[in-house]
Design an enzyme around this catalytic site. Structure first.
Site, PDB file in Angstrom:
ATOM      1  CD  GLU A 468      89.872   0.916  71.272  1.00 34.81           C
ATOM      2  OE1 GLU A 468      89.588   0.851  70.012  1.00 34.81           O
ATOM      3  OE2 GLU A 468      89.122   0.388  72.123  1.00 34.81           O
ATOM      4  CG  HIS A 538      90.479  -8.386  79.205  1.00 36.41           C
ATOM      5  ND1 HIS A 538      89.715  -9.269  78.410  1.00 36.41           N
ATOM      6  CD2 HIS A 538      89.484  -7.519  79.370  1.00 36.41           C
ATOM      7  CE1 HIS A 538      88.609  -9.137  77.928  1.00 36.41           C
ATOM      8  NE2 HIS A 538      88.517  -7.673  78.330  1.00 36.41           N
TER       9      HIS A 538
END
Ligand SMILES: Cc1ncc(C[n+]2csc(CCOP(=O)(O)OP(=O)(O)O)c2C)c(N)n1
Ligand SMILES: [Mg+2]
Length: 738
Positions: A468, A538
């Site tokens: 990322e 999540h």
């Protein structure tokens, strides 16, 4: 590719000289110039140290011992043509590229006219737009990924030269983002030996090798990272050995205190990159004679004998001896040159000390683009409502996912500077599978970029390695060069490796360079819970961490049409934007709409009043909007209470006017958000209401939000943790009754 090694123990190249003799390609005049740069660099350090002791400057970081490799890089590369991401020891490089000593002293005193930052950054944080020296920060290694992105942008622009043009009438960021490229430019990036331990270094090496990008990584190895010696830092003690397995690289290992050998190494590295073979790695062994900084005393951890051994290799004396030995300059010539430098520096110091400091009123200049305000009327356009089909039936409402995809597609058609990358965003990296129609393609784990690679090609839509920081860092480098990356972070829960890039780079590049550089781009992030099956990793929110960052726009739509309008504003504006897409809303039946057309935009910082009311104001956003609406409708049905429901849509900037107007009318305010209650986004809104609308309130400002725990997997737990319609209903009822 084998490493080319220059034995550090060899004497400096050559002996006996003819006037026409070249030294690894350098003329005698260039060598004199190299010595002038080396000597100037050292003397600037010395002058700064004195100025710091006299309290006329506030910090000092020396480039001492690194001058040989710096001047060599400066001679091998081209200022204003190649691109530079130097680190703080690269004073000699900057001088060789054309930075004036006066400009360096301006940085020390923090003058308004300091071209690097206008007094915003410490000295030795180089930034010189006209020379393509890109603004540098203090976190070790955060420049490296951006250098990779810079090189990628150069290659992209060469392959898409039309994208560099500014179409007439394009009322977007492109008007303010001049783009230049050469076709064979090289990007230089440097770092210390200690910094090679940072993960971002390895992400950058991988990305450069994968892309065969023209980046020269220069590790200036002085054997220490503050007090930590190289054998504790780097397994086996040699970074060259560790990186030697990277494919596509040209490797050099050189005595960086020897400018001639360093020049030879840099020339080979530069040639390899310019010819398009791939990246290069230059490992330069240097010394650090002045401790880490003025705040450090290396005698605490280095014995005299070790320091004296280093001193034998001091690039200033070595180069001077070399010039004498080769008969390039005699003693008189050396003295003359040094006297000239001293005189030049005296004038530069005197001028810098007389320079004006910046005015305090300037502090908020350039947090955002001074040219294009995404909250302005220019971004307020009407939706084009599709005509009713001939059969008279209403056009089917499209989901938020549909309209985000449609908006991306139309913007990509309109602006060739847009590139999309991230994890899994491509249809299929193995393009031949698509060509042979063996597969349909993926296009993102939520499928929002489906079809875009097929339509626009795989140099505009591509998968990135699972890293990322690299996604955001590379995008930042690309945006600095004028591209418009629209990158995806697959789940908000995995944005944290990119935090350094977002917090300390992306958001602050314009401000810290005093508008010398900017990097407008979009980070799309899937966020939020209510998933029945998500959990800690999540389903989280956490937007207030990002609204707390000056320089970053934060958007959080609750329905299809807003998502389309706000995404277009995000893409066309001139600031970095974090675009938060709630996963639960992607395909919800709530808030579906027809595509509002290829130019539909919503200005940032304009809330939407979802329903008007007179009895209390609910301020919310994202997936709480439909839940709050459900609760408000029930309250009206059952108790006749009329709730005014405000969907903020954009969190930075946010629409204070609409909130103030509404609360002034209803005299009651409830702030609702999905993130954990304490220190959340709503805390700021509640504090502002209490502060500025105290006289209007008939009840305390209330908040409804998630419990102060992470989101859990089991749906019973998830329901109990996240704010539900019934929680909102009860809070509204209680507030109305207060
Ligand atoms: C991410 C980060 N961690 C820690 C620091 C503090 N710090 C500044 S320089 C430095 C050592 C760097 O050593 P090296 O990379 O070898 O470069 P050198 O200073 O020796 O040239 C450290 C730990 C920082 N600036 N950034
Ligand atoms: Mg070091």
């Amino acid at each position: 590719m084998a490493t080319t090694k220059t034995d550090p123990k060899l004497p400096l190249t050559g002996n006996g000289a003819k006037k026409s003799k070249l030294y690894q390609g350098l003329t005698r005049e260039q060598l004199i110039q190299a010595y002038r740069v080396i000597y100037t660099s050292r003397r600037i350090d010395d002058r700064e140290i004195l100025l710091k002791r006299q309290q006329k400057i506030y910090f000092q970081m020396s480039g001492a011992g690194h001058e040989g490799i710096g001047v060599a890089a400066g001679l091998a590369l081209k200022a204003g043509y190649d691109w530079f991401y130097p680190y703080y020891r690269d004073r000699a490089l900057c001088l060789a590229l054309g930075v004036e000593p006066y400009e360096m002293f301006l940085q020390g005193v923090g003058a308004a006219d300091d071209p690097s930052s206008g007094g915003r950054q410490m000295p030795s944080h180089w930034s010189y737009p006209k020379l393509n020296i890109v603004t540098q920060s203090s976190p070790t290694g955060s420049q490296i990924l951006q250098a990779v992105g810079c090189a990628e942008a150069g290659r992209y622009l060469a392959r898409h030269p039309k994208s560099a043009e500014i179409p007439s009438g394009s009322a977007d960021y492109r008007q303010f983002k001049n783009v230049s490229f050469q076709g064979d430019e090289v990007t230089y990036v440097s770092l210390g030996d200690g910094t090679s331990s940072e993960g971002e270094f390895w992400e950058a090496m991988n990305a450069a090798a994968l892309g065969k990008l023209p980046v020269i990584f220069c590790v200036e190895d002085n054997g220490y990272a503050i007090s930590v010696p190289v054998e504790v830092q780097t397994a086996g003690g040699s970074i060259s050995r560790l990186v030697s397995g990277f494919p596509n690289f040209h490797f050099e290992e050189v005595d960086g205190t020897d400018p001639v050998a360093s020049y030879a190494a840099f020339s080979r590295a530069t040639r390899y990159c310019r010819e398009g073979h791939g990246p290069a790695f230059v490992h330069a062994h240097v010394i650090r004679p002045y401790s880490h900084s003025l705040s450090d005393d290396e005698r605490l951890y280095r014995p005299d004998a070790e320091r004296e051994r280093d001193a034998q290799r001091d690039p200033v004396t070595r180069t001077q001896m070399f010039l004498l030995r080769e008969g390039i300059l005699d003693e008189k010539g050396i003295n003359q040159l040094e006297k000239e430098v001293e005189a030049e520096l005296q004038i530069a110091v005197d001028r810098a000390l007389a320079a004006l400091p910046p005015v305090p009123e300037s502090i908020t200049n350039f947090v955002y683009s001074p040219d294009l305000d995404p909250a302005s009327a220019a971004f307020d356009t009407q939706a084009v409502v599709p005509e009713v089909p001939a059969d008279g039936k209403k056009a089917a409402g499209k989901t938020m996912a549909d309209l985000i995809t449609a908006t991306l597609r139309d913007e990509m058609k309109r602006d060739e500077r847009i590139v999309i990358f991230g994890e899994d965003v491509a249809d299929c990296s193995r393009e031949e599978y698509l060509k042979r129609k063996l597969v349909k393609g993926k296009g993102g784990v939520f499928k929002l970029t489906f079809g875009l690679q097929c339509e626009f090609g795989n140099d505009r839509v591509f998968n990135a390695p699972l890293a990322e920081a690299a996604i955001v860092g590379r995008a930042t480098g690309m945006a600095t060069r004028g591209l418009k990356p629209v990158v995806e972070i697959q789940f908000f829960d995995y944005i944290w490796p990119a935090m350094m890039q977002i917090r300390d780079e992306l958001s602050v590049i314009r401000w810290r360079s005093n508008n010398g550089f900017s990097c407008p781009l979009v980070i799309r992030v899937a966020i939020g819970g209510y998933l029945t099956g998500g959990a800690i990793y999540h389903s989280q929110c956490g937007e207030s961490v990002f609204t707390h960052i000056p320089g970053l726009r934060v958007v959080f739509p609750s329905n299809s049409q807003d998502a389309a309008g706000l995404l277009r504003t995000a893409i066309r504006c001139d600031d970095p934007v974090l675009f938060l897409e709630h996963k639960r809303l992607y395909r919800e039946s709530f808030g579906r709409a027809a595509y509002p057309g290829p130019d539909y935009m919503i200005p940032f910082g304009k809330a939407k009043v979802v329903q008007t009311g007179t009895d209390l104001t609910v301020i919310t956003y994202g997936a709480v909007v439909p839940r709050a609406l459900q609760a408000a409708q029930k309250l009206e049905r059952e108790q006749g209470v009329k709730v005014e429901l405000i969907d903020l849509r954009c969190l930075n900037p946010f629409d204070w006017e609409t909130i103030a107007e509404s609360v002034s009318k209803t005299n009651r305010a409830l702030v609702a958000y999905e993130d954990t209650l304490s220190w959340g986004y709503g805390a700021e809104i509640a504090a502002r209401i209490a502060d500025q609308l105290f006289d209007k309130l008939d009840a305390p400002v209330r908040r409804v939000a998630a419990k102060d725990v992470f989101v859990a997997y089991q749906p019973i737990l998830e329901d109990a943790i996240l704010p539900q319609p019934n929680d909102l209903f009860l809070a509204m009822k209680e507030l109305a009754e207060y």
